[in-house]
Design an enzyme around this catalytic site. Structure first.
Site, PDB file in Angstrom:
ATOM      1  N   ARG A  35     -17.027  -1.151   3.294  1.00 52.98           N
ATOM      2  CA  ARG A  35     -17.435  -1.755   4.570  1.00 52.98           C
ATOM      3  C   ARG A  35     -16.765  -1.027   5.728  1.00 52.98           C
ATOM      4  NH1 ARG A  35     -13.192  -4.506   6.792  1.00 52.98           N
ATOM      5  NH2 ARG A  35     -11.585  -5.291   5.346  1.00 52.98           N
TER       6      ARG A  35
ATOM      7  N   GLU B  83      -4.363   3.934   3.786  1.00 54.07           N
ATOM      8  CA  GLU B  83      -3.518   2.952   3.093  1.00 54.07           C
ATOM      9  C   GLU B  83      -4.198   2.601   1.771  1.00 54.07           C
ATOM     10  OE1 GLU B  83      -1.648   0.095   6.261  1.00 54.07           O
ATOM     11  OE2 GLU B  83      -3.739   0.487   6.826  1.00 54.07           O
TER      12      GLU B  83
ATOM     13  N   PHE C  14      -9.731  -8.840  12.649  1.00 53.90           N
ATOM     14  CA  PHE C  14      -9.798 -10.228  12.219  1.00 53.90           C
ATOM     15  C   PHE C  14      -9.015 -11.125  13.174  1.00 53.90           C
ATOM     16  CE2 PHE C  14     -10.760  -7.670   8.572  1.00 53.90           C
ATOM     17  CZ  PHE C  14     -11.775  -8.363   7.950  1.00 53.90           C
TER      18      PHE C  14
ATOM     19  N   THR D  66       0.813  -1.212   0.000  1.00 55.21           N
ATOM     20  CA  THR D  66       0.000   0.000   0.000  1.00 55.21           C
ATOM     21  C   THR D  66       0.845   1.260   0.000  1.00 55.21           C
ATOM     22  OG1 THR D  66      -0.134  -0.024   2.420  1.00 55.21           O
ATOM     23  CG2 THR D  66      -1.929  -1.089   1.195  1.00 55.21           C
TER      24      THR D  66
END
Length: 323
Positions: free
Chosen positions: A283, A259, A288, A212
């Site tokens: 979203r 990013e 995670f 990124t």
């Protein structure tokens, strides 16, 4: 008429200021559809009389001067604002420093000293809610009443509505804070964008298969944390991309960072200034439980971003060149 987009400041010699210009006055944060109505009125007035048309704006934003300790989410910093103004067809901009002296200048003194004495304006366009001068005593009605006596044409533009909702910088800030990109785009008349130099990050993206370009936004930026479909400008080049803005809760929950993963791009971008236009919200930012789960989600994010961008092939703000 002037050539190019000229920027006049308090330090510009009087000899370099074109006399008789028509001016559109405002703070112009974001240069949204309401601002563009005022600008278009100035452009029409200028064309009708064969005069250049300029924006008159103030830096820093008066709200920052009066409330220095209150965070202010600006839609466009000074440079971005000038680039947007340059893209409207105006001949230039007058950037007036908003400091203690200007804050204490009466409305009448502002009209006679700044607008007539220094700029020699022949016409003025303003929005219905624009106020100026000490204590905000200056108003559109004052300009309308003074105009004929001073030989100045005055045009006051009513508010612009979208689906019965007035367009305003505040409404756009709120939409961005809620991730309502389509709503913000409609009020702006084009995508909201940010500019910044690419900085070094933790380089985690390379290990994940998603290198990124990282850009630090203004600390007061209230854009909703999440994943976005974006279009990136580097000079005249355009790239489709997916971007994350937030604190990276899966890793460090650090300071907010933008990013950007550019699709189908190879090369180094460190130190390069990029324009990032926000096309769609994908979203919310999530945490995670595993790296594999994050990569699967990033793959899905990329697919959704590509589809969103394919539906908006020409979406990018119209920016002009300053100077």
């Amino acid at each position: 008429m002037t050539t190019g987009f000229t920027v006049i400041r308090d330090t510009t010699p009087a000899a370099d200021i074109p006399r008789g210009a028509v001016v559109a006055m405002g703070n112009f944060d974001g240069v949204h559809l309401g601002h563009r109505a005022v600008i278009d009125a100035a452009l029409r007035m200028g064309r009708a009389h064969g005069k250049p048309a300029f924006a008159v704006t103030f830096e820093p934003h008066p709200r920052s001067f009066f409330s220095p300790n209150s965070p202010q989410f600006r839609l466009s910093d000074e440079t971005s604002k000038l680039r947007l103004l340059a893209g409207t067809g105006l001949d230039g901009a007058v950037v007036m420093t908003f400091d203690k002296t200007r804050a204490g200048t009466s409305a009448q003194d502002f009209i006679h000293h700044d607008l007539i004495g220094r700029l020699g304006v022949s016409g003025i366009a303003v929005g219905y809610d624009f106020h100026f001068g000490k204590g905000r005593a200056g108003s559109p009605s004052l300009l309308v009443s003074e105009g004929p006596r001073l030989g100045i044409e005055v045009d006051v533009q009513a508010h612009v509505d979208i689906e019965e909702r007035p367009v305003s910088s505040s409404a756009i800030r709120m939409a961005l804070a809620e991730g309502q990109i389509d709503e913000a785009t409609a009020m702006l008349g084009g995508p909201w964008f940010v500019s910044g130099a690419v900085i070094h990050g933790e380089k985690r993206g390379r290990d994940l298969g998603y290198p990124t370009a990282n850009i630090r936004l203004d600390k007061n930026c209230s854009l909703k944390h999440g994943i976005y479909a974006v279009r990136v400008g580097r000079g005249t080049d355009r790239f489709d991309a997916v971007a994350s803005f937030g604190r990276r809760p899966t890793f460090d929950n650090g300071a907010p960072l933008l990013e950007v993963f550019l699709f189908d791009f190879k090369g180094e971008l460190y130190g390069t200034v990029l324009d990032v236009a926000f096309i769609g919200f994908i979203r919310d930012e999530l945490k995670f439980d595993s790296i594999d789960a994050l990569i699967r989600q990033m793959d899905d994010d990329s697919t959704r971003a590509r589809a969103r961008l394919a539906a908006a092939p020409d979406a990018f703000p119209k920016l002009g060149v300053i100077g």
